[in-house]
Design a protein around this motif. Structure first.
Motif, short mmCIF file in Angstrom:
data_model
loop_
_atom_site.label_atom_id
_atom_site.label_comp_id
_atom_site.label_asym_id
_atom_site.label_seq_id
_atom_site.Cartn_x
_atom_site.Cartn_y
_atom_site.Cartn_z
N SER A 57 -21.63 -37.70 -7.71
CA SER A 57 -20.63 -37.53 -8.78
C SER A 57 -20.64 -36.12 -9.34
O SER A 57 -21.65 -35.41 -9.28
N LEU A 94 -20.23 -44.23 -10.92
CA LEU A 94 -19.20 -43.70 -10.03
C LEU A 94 -17.89 -44.46 -10.18
O LEU A 94 -17.90 -45.65 -10.48
N ILE A 95 -16.80 -43.78 -9.91
CA ILE A 95 -15.50 -44.44 -9.94
C ILE A 95 -15.48 -45.62 -8.97
O ILE A 95 -14.91 -46.66 -9.28
N SER A 96 -16.15 -45.48 -7.83
CA SER A 96 -16.19 -46.56 -6.83
C SER A 96 -17.59 -46.68 -6.24
O SER A 96 -18.08 -45.76 -5.59
N LEU A 97 -18.21 -47.82 -6.47
CA LEU A 97 -19.50 -48.11 -5.82
C LEU A 97 -19.34 -49.18 -4.74
O LEU A 97 -20.31 -49.62 -4.13
N TYR A 138 -15.38 -47.46 -12.31
CA TYR A 138 -16.37 -47.11 -13.33
C TYR A 138 -17.09 -48.34 -13.90
O TYR A 138 -17.10 -48.58 -15.11
N ARG A 195 -24.17 -43.74 -16.94
CA ARG A 195 -23.12 -42.72 -17.08
C ARG A 195 -23.76 -41.34 -17.26
O ARG A 195 -23.36 -40.37 -16.64
N GLY A 208 -25.03 -39.70 -14.24
CA GLY A 208 -24.04 -39.42 -13.19
C GLY A 208 -24.00 -40.52 -12.13
O GLY A 208 -23.59 -40.27 -11.00
N GLY A 209 -24.40 -41.72 -12.51
CA GLY A 209 -24.41 -42.82 -11.55
C GLY A 209 -23.30 -43.83 -11.74
O GLY A 209 -23.20 -44.80 -10.98
N TYR A 251 -19.38 -42.07 1.38
CA TYR A 251 -18.58 -41.10 0.63
C TYR A 251 -18.31 -39.83 1.44
O TYR A 251 -17.24 -39.25 1.33
#
Lengths: 370, 370
Positions: free
Chosen positions: B72, A240-243, A45, A234, A237-238, B246
């Motif tokens: 997401s 992400l937990i992992s980018l 995040y 946030r 919705g961008g 993803y």
């Protein structure tokens, strides 16, 4: 050389490619991750070494206090304009009629942020200082795109840019740079990215154009600007937990290509000069100012496509598979020079151009004799 | 066993992990791509085989006409609610007070979509049919989260769910499923995903919870619903040129884990029964109904953390590094069972629980004798 294949099929079967860095396939990801340690931790995040280190590097490159990694430029730029609008309490911005936000984003800026744009300049030319001076509307932010992609990647003279920047600063207008292809303009301007970005309050760059990553964007500016941009990221919705799939590949291809922009620029100039010797084809701009230009055909898409297919089949060289109509009898395609152009022997490029010229002349005389 | 290490440090050094599928590191990506052909083409802005095939598979799984891959769940769910609100011309929805949209998304739903939520039920219990019946506000959509994560992953009885669904259908209220952990509930309900989803008009599932992908989400529903969702995805900046990092990893881990939900569920029940034998610890729910539960400590975070560190160091087993306070003298952590739990010999799990029990008892008597 029967021209029965579609332009896409013929393009797909070519050995050489004039444009780009190669196919957008899984190899792009695999190569970027080959030397990365398996136990390299994911970003979580927006935090963690992998994202923070890359953001710092990008901030330094762009001469800004901070930088934030975004999954897309669409998200980054809407957010930039929203922050400047909120700061001024005014939901009006200005940009070019062919700005990405105006034509490629399903009106996200209007539908999500209720920001209204003033369209500056005519569609077929750059925004000038005069356009800005004559603007009647009060705006929170002016967005400039360098280079202006939809008109072949044109650039204003640097002095004009400085004058627009000075005007905006004097009049409380924030200046945002759509620098999707900023790095590609540096050889022409003879400036560093930081020097150009110093004229702007906020800057976006893409990581999959000249850099050739998988996807992703950077938004840079002062800490006061990037801090709220993370909150909006946030909300969009961008966050992400992992980018890391995008960050690690961006980092890898950045290192590989950041110093090749001069080569791409020279390639574009060389190719455009050849193209302009062809019958019924011109380039926009006449002499490229970055790695890109548009090829305008004095022929409809229906007539040029089979000609291109034939040339691709005969030479094994692919130019573009995306020919777009501009009128009943005219069409164009976009050319962006990357790694692939240098792989083609110069004689073969010339052969390609000679054959294209020959087939276009033949087609024109056929047309005239009808 | 000196307890000087932080709970995070001690957790990081453990050999075994009670929770999850393993570290979130680059190995997760590399394993997923190992057997993928280098020339597998990228998806391009939501089109192409790699995204379309996975979307079809997910639509089939969920028993819906169509499915769309999103970067997401935050993006997918705001968009779902927006579509239902636009359809009804009413910007009000209802959900649980601890809904992800209410507490983890920086108010994106309100700030971007201007949708106002009615908060149904008390924070510490599930939404019931009565709550829906007694609701005075007119709403476009009701969102239910299965399982309700923030209260330990509780689930309504299936009959209650059917009754809520029937009420919504009869009263023109769209029912949306926050199914971030939907697959994890199937063993308890003894239903297929499609059977449960048939009660809902739209469904979101996450691909990095029980499935353990890198990131990503699926939004499913009728074609009339998913078509505008793609337009909103573009507006949000989520229609990336390439989402395949993803998608391919989601597909890989989906195949690997979709049939292991029963195993995770049994693991959670087994572990919760052991935990409930410990001094000053209870689980919520008492008996888990999915692979998750919350462990509530009758001790402050400051007191429980060094105890946990000591247990991790002594046993080589890690439970959680994220202990959150719930009051001055109480705290909790979230437990989600994945692949890792099965790696630990049962005797070692029991040893872990015995030691935890012992140290908590000692701490409580020390506290009393002060």
């Amino acid at each position: 050389m029967n021209g029965k294949k579609s332009v896409q099929e013929a393009f797909n079967e070519t050995t050489y490619r004039i444009v780009g860095h190669g196919n957008r396939d899984v190899q792009v990801l695999k190569e970027a991750f080959e030397a990365v340690e398996n136990n390299t931790a994911s970003d979580i995040y927006g935090t963690g070494k992998v994202i923070e280190a890359f953001q710092s590097e990008m901030a330094k490159l762009l001469g800004k206090e901070t930088a934030v990694f975004f999954p897309s430029g669409t998200m980054a730029q809407q957010i930039a304009l929203r922050i400047w609008c909120d700061e001024k309490g005014l939901k009006t911005v200005a940009y070019h009629p062919l700005c990405h936000l105006e034509i490629h984003e399903q009106d996200g800026l209007k539908e999500l942020h209720h920001i209204e744009p003033v369209l500056l300049a005519d569609k077929d030319r750059l925004i000038t200082l005069d356009d800005v001076l004559q603007m009647k509307e009060d705006i929170a932010c002016l967005l400039l795109e360098l280079p202006q992609r939809e008109i072949g990647g044109q650039l204003p003279e640097y002095k004009e840019l400085e004058a627009i920047s000075a005007h905006c600063r004097a009049h409380g207008i924030k200046l945002h740079l759509d620098g999707a292809r900023l790095l590609e303009t540096l050889p022409y301007y003879g400036k560093t990215a930081a020097e150009i970005c110093a004229l702007f309050d906020s800057v976006y760059i893409s990581l999959y154009k000249g850099i050739g990553g998988i996807a992703g964007a950077i938004l840079a500016g002062s800490e006061d600007f990037t801090k709220p941009s993370k909150i909006w990221k946030r909300r969009h919705g961008g966050d992400l937990i992992s980018l890391y799939p995008y960050i690690i590949s961006s980092d890898y291809y950045f290192r590989q290509r950041v110093n090749k922009m001069q080569q791409y620029y020279e390639g574009a100039k060389e190719l455009a000069a050849l193209v302009n010797q062809c019958h019924a084809v011109t380039t926009l701009p006449n002499e490229p100012v970055s790695n890109m230009f548009h090829m305008h055909f004095q022929m409809s898409r229906e007539r040029i496509e089979p000609i291109l297919s034939s040339v691709y089949e005969a030479t094994g060289i692919g130019l573009s598979a995306a020919i777009r109509p501009t009128g009943e009898h005219t069409s164009y395609c976009e050319i962006s020079i990357g790694d692939k152009y240098a792989d083609i022997p110069k004689e073969e490029v010339k052969g390609f151009i000679l054959l294209l010229d020959k087939l276009m002349r033949e087609s024109s005389s056929e047309q005239r004799s009808k």
